[in-house]
Every structure is written in C-alpha cells, then in structure tokens.
Design an enzyme around this catalytic site. Sequence first.
Site, PDB file in Angstrom:
ATOM      1  N   ALA A  66       0.862  -1.176   0.000  1.00 15.47           N
ATOM      2  CA  ALA A  66       0.000   0.000   0.000  1.00 15.47           C
ATOM      3  C   ALA A  66       0.901   1.228   0.000  1.00 15.47           C
ATOM      4  O   ALA A  66       2.069   1.150   0.403  1.00 15.47           O
ATOM      5  CB  ALA A  66      -0.888  -0.018   1.230  1.00 15.47           C
ATOM      6  N   GLY A 111       0.592  -4.925   1.170  1.00 15.63           N
ATOM      7  CA  GLY A 111      -0.667  -5.009   0.427  1.00 15.63           C
ATOM      8  C   GLY A 111      -0.518  -5.719  -0.910  1.00 15.63           C
ATOM      9  O   GLY A 111      -1.485  -6.286  -1.427  1.00 15.63           O
ATOM     10  N   GLU A 114      -0.740  -9.288  -0.143  1.00 17.47           N
ATOM     11  CA  GLU A 114      -2.129  -9.562   0.252  1.00 17.47           C
ATOM     12  C   GLU A 114      -3.027  -9.677  -0.982  1.00 17.47           C
ATOM     13  O   GLU A 114      -3.920 -10.514  -1.043  1.00 17.47           O
ATOM     14  CB  GLU A 114      -2.614  -8.459   1.199  1.00 17.47           C
ATOM     15  CG  GLU A 114      -1.748  -8.395   2.450  1.00 17.47           C
ATOM     16  CD  GLU A 114      -2.222  -7.363   3.448  1.00 17.47           C
ATOM     17  OE1 GLU A 114      -1.785  -6.203   3.354  1.00 17.47           O
ATOM     18  OE2 GLU A 114      -3.041  -7.700   4.306  1.00 17.47           O
ATOM     19  N   GLU A 134       4.743  -4.931   7.323  1.00 18.53           N
ATOM     20  CA  GLU A 134       3.980  -3.855   7.968  1.00 18.53           C
ATOM     21  C   GLU A 134       4.471  -3.499   9.372  1.00 18.53           C
ATOM     22  O   GLU A 134       4.475  -2.328   9.744  1.00 18.53           O
ATOM     23  CB  GLU A 134       2.490  -4.221   8.029  1.00 18.53           C
ATOM     24  CG  GLU A 134       1.752  -4.059   6.710  1.00 18.53           C
ATOM     25  CD  GLU A 134       1.771  -5.279   5.805  1.00 18.53           C
ATOM     26  OE1 GLU A 134       2.623  -6.167   6.016  1.00 18.53           O
ATOM     27  OE2 GLU A 134       0.947  -5.339   4.873  1.00 18.53           O
TER      28      GLU A 134
END
Length: 262
Positions: A66, A111, A114, A134
């Site tokens: 992200a 992300g 993910e 993260e």
Amino acid sequence: MNKFIFTQALGSGVWQLTIQREAALNALSIQLLEELKSKLEAIAKDESIRVLIVRGSGEKAFVAGADILEMQNMTRSEAARFSRLGHEVCLLLEQMPKVTIAAVHGFALGGGMELALACDFILGSEKAQFGLPEVSLGVIPGFGGTIRLQRVVGGAIAKQLVFSGERIKAVEARDLGLIRQVIPQEGFFDYVGAVALKIAKHSLGAVIAAKKLMNEFEESVGIHPKVDAEVHRFSSLFEGSDQREGMAAFSEKRPPRFKGLN
Ligand code: HXC
C-alpha cells in the site's frame, strides 16, 4: 479513463490486468484501489472473461505494498476506510466467478502480497520476493494478509513472517507452498499465459463450481468477521505514535525509532 489499471485480452477468455505505477513500484494508493475495484466489478460481470491474470508493470515489482506516503498522515477512520477498500478489492478477486492468477515477477510486499494471496493461486518467477513488512512501519497487514497467509502456510509460519516482516525469495516461497514452482524469469509471462489458457479450455461451470466449493469449505466460519477484526486492529494503530514514526522513517529513508507499545 483509468490511470493505473490496464486490461488486455489475451484470447480464449484469458485477460490480463496490469497495475501500472512504476515510479512507486506499483504501490496501492486510494485512487489506484478505486480504479482496481471498479475494473474488477466490471470483469466479474463480463461473461467473456474466464481467467484473469493480475500483474504489475516494470522490471522490479508486482506491487510493493500500500502507498506508505499516502497512509502516513491518515486518521484512524481514514485508515479504516482504506483497509476496507483493500478488503473489497481482495474479496472481489477471491469471490468472482472467474479464475484469478497473480503473476509475481518481483516484489510482492505488504498489500501487494495480500492482493496476490486473494487470487486463486500465485505463479512466481525466480525474481519473486514476498513479505509482509507492515510491523516495520508500526502497523499490521490490513488487506487480509493475517487471514489468508495463515491458510496457506499455517499459523506458526505465518506468525513468524508477520512478526519478523522478513522478505522471502521464490525458492523459500515454493518450499512453504505459496507457489508451486519457481519459473525462469525469461518467458515468465508466456508461461503464465499458457497456464491460464489451459484452464480456460476446461468447462468454466465446472472450474467455478470447484472454486466456490473450495472457498466455501475453507470459509466455513465466514471471512467477514475476520475482515472486520482486521480493519479494527489495523486502524487502531493509527492512534498511536509508532505508525507515524514508522512511515515517516520510510519516507525519510532512515531506520524507525519505535517507542514500544504504540
Ligand atoms: C510508497 C513506495 C512504496 C510504497 C516503494 N515506493 N514502495 N512508495 N509506498 N509501498 C517508492 C519509493 O519510495 C521510491 O520512490 C520508489 O518507489 C522506488 O523504491 P526504492 O525504495 O528506491 O527501491 P529499492 O531500493 O529497489 O527498494 C525496493 C523495496 C522498497 C525493497 C520494495 O521500496 C521498500 O521497502 N518499499 C516498501 C515496502 C513495504 O514496506 N511495503 C508494505 C507497505 S504497508 P522515490 O520517490 O524515492 O524514487 C502495506 C499495508 C497494507 O502494504 C495494508 C493497508 C491497509
């Protein structure tokens, strides 16, 4: 008009979706995720599409996570909305009546990993690298990583990867069952296309019946309560100081100085 998402028909019902934001290693910003969501909604309804390949553009990355610079100053409620948006994208991939394949030829981090985990399966080249870093930014996975990694590699290994934030290379990813084999970089996307085509030749009704059954079987408890729990825990970290410090450290290209218990 999409700025970050490009789709291309490869023939016989196989489509390729490319995430194109090379200057930031395809990092997932809000705008990019919104484009991705509406494109996936359209793909889910398009009966001519049987198999969807998801990839990143450029030499280096599938998706490096992200967008950290965008997350840096989010409030708790903005972080919750952001996490929810990523979940919506991942659930679309996981639940659409198509086969979804993540083609990973470089970094698939945070992300990005993910997103790959939300696809039906991942094909990885020899340059693929996976990780959920993260915690090194003072947060936790927020697009389903805590849920889906555990399914694939089991609880203890998933915990080790999430707690350490370590990156693993393709061979280790294969040994853990994240990918089935390590594919040479040269010709990787041709190989991915051939895998997709082989699936597209089968009865779509049969393949999707298998997909639904396998997802339902795995999800007997239902994914939604877990999604809510992840959104809650991810966003609550935006009320402490470690998230700001972790993300500021990334943007300033220095190691973080965490205070400890948030
Ligand atoms: C924003 C990013 C980015 C990211 C890379 N960039 N990853 N920008 N968000 N996730 C930008 C860099 O700032 C840099 O911009 C450019 O892309 C190239 O990256 P470099 O770091 O210069 O490349 P390199 O040295 O090769 O290192 C590659 C890398 C590193 C190891 C992948 O970029 C990295 O560690 N990125 C962050 C990975 C990460 O922590 N991902 C998880 C994010 S949190 P400039 O302008 O300097 O050229 C997450 C949470 C998900 O994903 C859940 C949310 C709800």
